[in-house]
Write a protein that holds these residues in place. Structure first.
Motif, PDB file in Angstrom:
ATOM      1  N   ALA A  47      28.275 -44.613 -52.805  1.00  0.00           N
ATOM      2  CA  ALA A  47      27.830 -45.555 -53.849  1.00  0.00           C
ATOM      3  C   ALA A  47      28.490 -46.920 -53.657  1.00  0.00           C
ATOM      4  O   ALA A  47      27.864 -47.961 -53.839  1.00  0.00           O
ATOM      5  N   TYR A  86      13.284 -57.610 -51.553  1.00  0.00           N
ATOM      6  CA  TYR A  86      14.624 -58.111 -51.836  1.00  0.00           C
ATOM      7  C   TYR A  86      15.722 -57.084 -51.613  1.00  0.00           C
ATOM      8  O   TYR A  86      16.896 -57.404 -51.734  1.00  0.00           O
ATOM      9  N   LEU A 103      20.609 -41.542 -52.239  1.00  0.00           N
ATOM     10  CA  LEU A 103      21.471 -41.789 -53.395  1.00  0.00           C
ATOM     11  C   LEU A 103      20.754 -42.693 -54.400  1.00  0.00           C
ATOM     12  O   LEU A 103      20.798 -42.449 -55.603  1.00  0.00           O
ATOM     13  N   SER A 152      29.238 -48.245 -50.975  1.00  0.00           N
ATOM     14  CA  SER A 152      28.688 -48.925 -49.801  1.00  0.00           C
ATOM     15  C   SER A 152      27.330 -49.552 -50.078  1.00  0.00           C
ATOM     16  O   SER A 152      26.815 -50.322 -49.258  1.00  0.00           O
ATOM     17  N   LEU A 153      26.720 -49.240 -51.217  1.00  0.00           N
ATOM     18  CA  LEU A 153      25.397 -49.775 -51.521  1.00  0.00           C
ATOM     19  C   LEU A 153      25.484 -51.281 -51.721  1.00  0.00           C
ATOM     20  O   LEU A 153      26.383 -51.776 -52.393  1.00  0.00           O
ATOM     21  N   SER A 154      24.532 -51.976 -51.154  1.00  0.00           N
ATOM     22  CA  SER A 154      24.514 -53.425 -51.357  1.00  0.00           C
ATOM     23  C   SER A 154      23.679 -53.739 -52.593  1.00  0.00           C
ATOM     24  O   SER A 154      23.037 -52.855 -53.159  1.00  0.00           O
ATOM     25  N   ARG A 155      23.708 -54.997 -52.996  1.00  0.00           N
ATOM     26  CA  ARG A 155      22.923 -55.414 -54.150  1.00  0.00           C
ATOM     27  C   ARG A 155      21.639 -56.073 -53.648  1.00  0.00           C
ATOM     28  O   ARG A 155      21.625 -56.668 -52.576  1.00  0.00           O
ATOM     29  N   PRO A 156      20.564 -55.986 -54.437  1.00  0.00           N
ATOM     30  CA  PRO A 156      19.364 -56.717 -54.047  1.00  0.00           C
ATOM     31  C   PRO A 156      19.624 -58.213 -54.114  1.00  0.00           C
ATOM     32  O   PRO A 156      20.470 -58.668 -54.886  1.00  0.00           O
ATOM     33  N   VAL A 157      18.905 -58.943 -53.302  1.00  0.00           N
ATOM     34  CA  VAL A 157      19.065 -60.397 -53.271  1.00  0.00           C
ATOM     35  C   VAL A 157      18.301 -61.004 -54.432  1.00  0.00           C
ATOM     36  O   VAL A 157      17.130 -60.665 -54.634  1.00  0.00           O
ATOM     37  N   ASN A 158      18.967 -61.850 -55.203  1.00  0.00           N
ATOM     38  CA  ASN A 158      18.179 -62.527 -56.243  1.00  0.00           C
ATOM     39  C   ASN A 158      17.725 -63.886 -55.724  1.00  0.00           C
ATOM     40  O   ASN A 158      18.447 -64.587 -55.042  1.00  0.00           O
TER      41      ASN A 158
END
Lengths: 173, 213
Positions: free
Chosen positions: B43, A105, A116, B45-51
Motif C-alpha cells: 500500500a 491519470y 490491491l 508503494s502505491l502512487s497517487r493519480p496525477v491531478n
C-alpha cells in the motif's frame, strides 16, 4: 503525516476575508494527499476532481467556524471525507468502474498493485477511509480519529478489520 | 477457535513485547502479522493519480462564483490614509461621483449597486480595454508635450496622473478578487475617464499656447 502550513493562522484569516489566494495556498499544500484520498474513496479521478471542488466550496462556507488551534489540514480532510460520503450515497446505484479504466491519470505499476487497488475498492466505506488515510496517505491513527470525529480505538478497530478483509481478498488462489 | 491475541494487540490491550513473544509460537497470528506487513508495504508503494494543472483554475472559478453570489461586502484593501491621498492629489478625481455615464454611449449601464452579470461584465471589460488603448495613445503624445511645459504645471499634472494611476491599480487589484462588483467597476471607470480627460487637457494646453502665441 502532512507538515503544517506556514503562517496557517494568517492563511485562515485571509480565507475568512474571502481571499482566493489563501485558498490556493491550502490547495497547493494539500492537493496530492486530498486528490489521492478522494480518488480511492470514489474510484475515479473525475469524481475525485468534483469532490475537491466541492470540498473547497464547503471550506469557504465553513471557514468562519474554524477554531484556531486546530490543524487546518485535519479540518480540510474532514470536509473532503464528508463530501465523499455524500457522493457515494448519492451514487449508490451506479456501477463503479474498475480502476484500470481510469488510465488517463493513474495506472498501477504492476499486477500486485492493481489487485490491491481493486481490493481497497471492495472495502466498506469506513474501513476504506481508515486504510487509505493510514496505509497510503501516512496519517497517524489519532489524526485520522480527529478527521473522522471518532475515538482512536475506533480507528484501530476499522484498520484491523480492513486488513482482515484485504487478507481474504488478496489471498493466493 | 481462532486466536484473538493479534486483535487484542491492535486494540492496545496487549503489549508489544507480549505480542512479539506470542507470534514466535502462534503460527496463525504469525501468518496474519506477516501478511499484513506485506500488504502495508504494498500500500505504501502505491502512487497517487496525477491531478491536472487545470484543476485549480476550475476550483478557483467555483470559489469566485460562490464569493460573488454571497454578495460579500467589499473590503477596501487600502488603508484610509492612502484613500485620502488620492482625493487630495486631484480635485477632479471624484471617486464618490454617482454620475458615471460611461455606458450610456454604448447603451448598457453599470447597475447602481450590487453585482454585474456576466454579459455586462464582458461589455464593461471591452470598454475598459478601449479606454486603456486610447489612454496609451494619448500618453505617447502627452509625455512629450509635458516636457515643454512650465515646470510647476508639469509637476501638477504629473502628480495628478500618478494619483489616478494608483487608483486604477488599486481598483484592478480589488477586481481580481471580486470582478463583478459594480462599485469597484464604477471607481475604475471614473479613474480611466479622468486620466483620459487629463491627458486631453495636457494636449489642449499645448495647442492653446501655440494659438495664443
Amino acid at each position: 503525516m502532512i507538515r503544517p502550513l506556514e503562517n496557517e493562522d494568517e492563511i485562515v484569516k485571509n480565507c475568512q476575508s474571502g481571499d482566493v489566494r489563501a485558498f490556493e495556498a491550502i490547495y497547493r499544500h494539500l492537493k496530492d494527499s486530498l486528490f489521492g484520498t478522494a480518488f480511492r474513496m470514489l474510484g475515479s479521478t473525475e469524481d475525485a476532481e468534483d469532490a475537491l471542488q466541492m470540498t473547497f466550496i464547503k471550506l469557504y462556507h465553513g471557514i468562519m467556524n474554524f477554531k484556531h488551534g486546530s490543524r487546518l489540514s485535519t479540518y480540510v480532510f474532514r470536509i473532503l471525507l464528508h463530501v465523499c460520503y455524500d457522493f457515494n450515497r448519492n451514487n449508490k446505484e451506479q456501477v463503479r468502474q474498475p480502476i484500470q479504466e481510469n488510465d488517463l491519470y493513474y495506472q498501477p505499476e504492476n499486477e500486485l498493485q492493481m489487485q490491491l487497488e481493486e481490493a481497497i475498492q471492495q472495502l466498506p466505506e469506513k474501513m476504506r477511509e481508515c486504510f487509505v488515510l493510514f496505509a497510503i496517505e501516512g496519517f497517524q491513527q489519532d489524526e485520522i480519529a480527529q478527521m473522522l470525529g471518532v475515538k482512536t480505538g475506533t480507528v484501530k478497530a476499522h484498520l484491523f478489520q480492513a486488513r482482515e478483509k484485504l487478507r481474504g481478498l488478496l489471498a493466493p488462489q | 477457535m481462532s486466536c484473538d491475541i493479534y486483535e487484542n494487540y491492535e486494540a492496545g490491550q496487549v503489549s508489544r513485547a507480549t505480542f512479539e513473544e506470542h507470534i514466535s509460537v502462534c503460527p496463525e497470528c504469525n501468518t496474519k502479522w506477516s501478511r499484513d506487513a506485506q500488504i502495508l508495504k504494498l500500500a505504501q508503494s502505491l502512487s497517487r493519480p496525477v491531478n491536472r494543472p487545470e484543476l485549480w483554475p476550475q476550483i478557483e472559478r467555483g470559489l469566485r462564483n460562490e464569493i460573488a453570489s454571497d454578495r460579500k461586502i467589499f473590503k477596501w484593501p487600502v488603508s484610509i490614509s492612502k484613500y485620502y491621498r488620492f482625493i487630495r492629489g486631484a480635485a477632479a478625481v471624484l471617486i464618490i461621483a454617482v454620475s458615471i455615464t460611461v455606458f450610456l454611449q454604448k447603451g448598457e449601464a453599470i447597475p447602481e449597486k450590487g453585482l454585474i452579470s456576466a454579459s455586462v461584465l464582458k461589455k464593461v471589460q471591452d470598454r475598459e480595454t478601449e479606454y486603456m488603448q486610447a489612454i496609451a495613445e494619448l500618453e505617447k503624445v502627452a509625455a512629450h508635450k509635458m516636457t515643454a511645459m512650465d515646470i510647476n504645471l508639469m509637476l501638477l499634472y504629473r502628480d495628478k496622473l500618478e494619483t489616478i494611476d494608483a487608483q486604477i491599480s488599486e481598483c484592478r487589484e480589488a477586481l481580481q478578487q471580486n470582478p463583478v462588483n459594480a462599485h469597484i467597476r464604477r471607481y475604475l471607470f471614473a479613474a480611466l475617464r479622468d486620466k483620459k480627460e487629463t491627458l486631453e487637457e495636457i494636449m489642449h494646453y499645448k495647442n492653446q499656447q501655440k494659438t495664443d502665441s
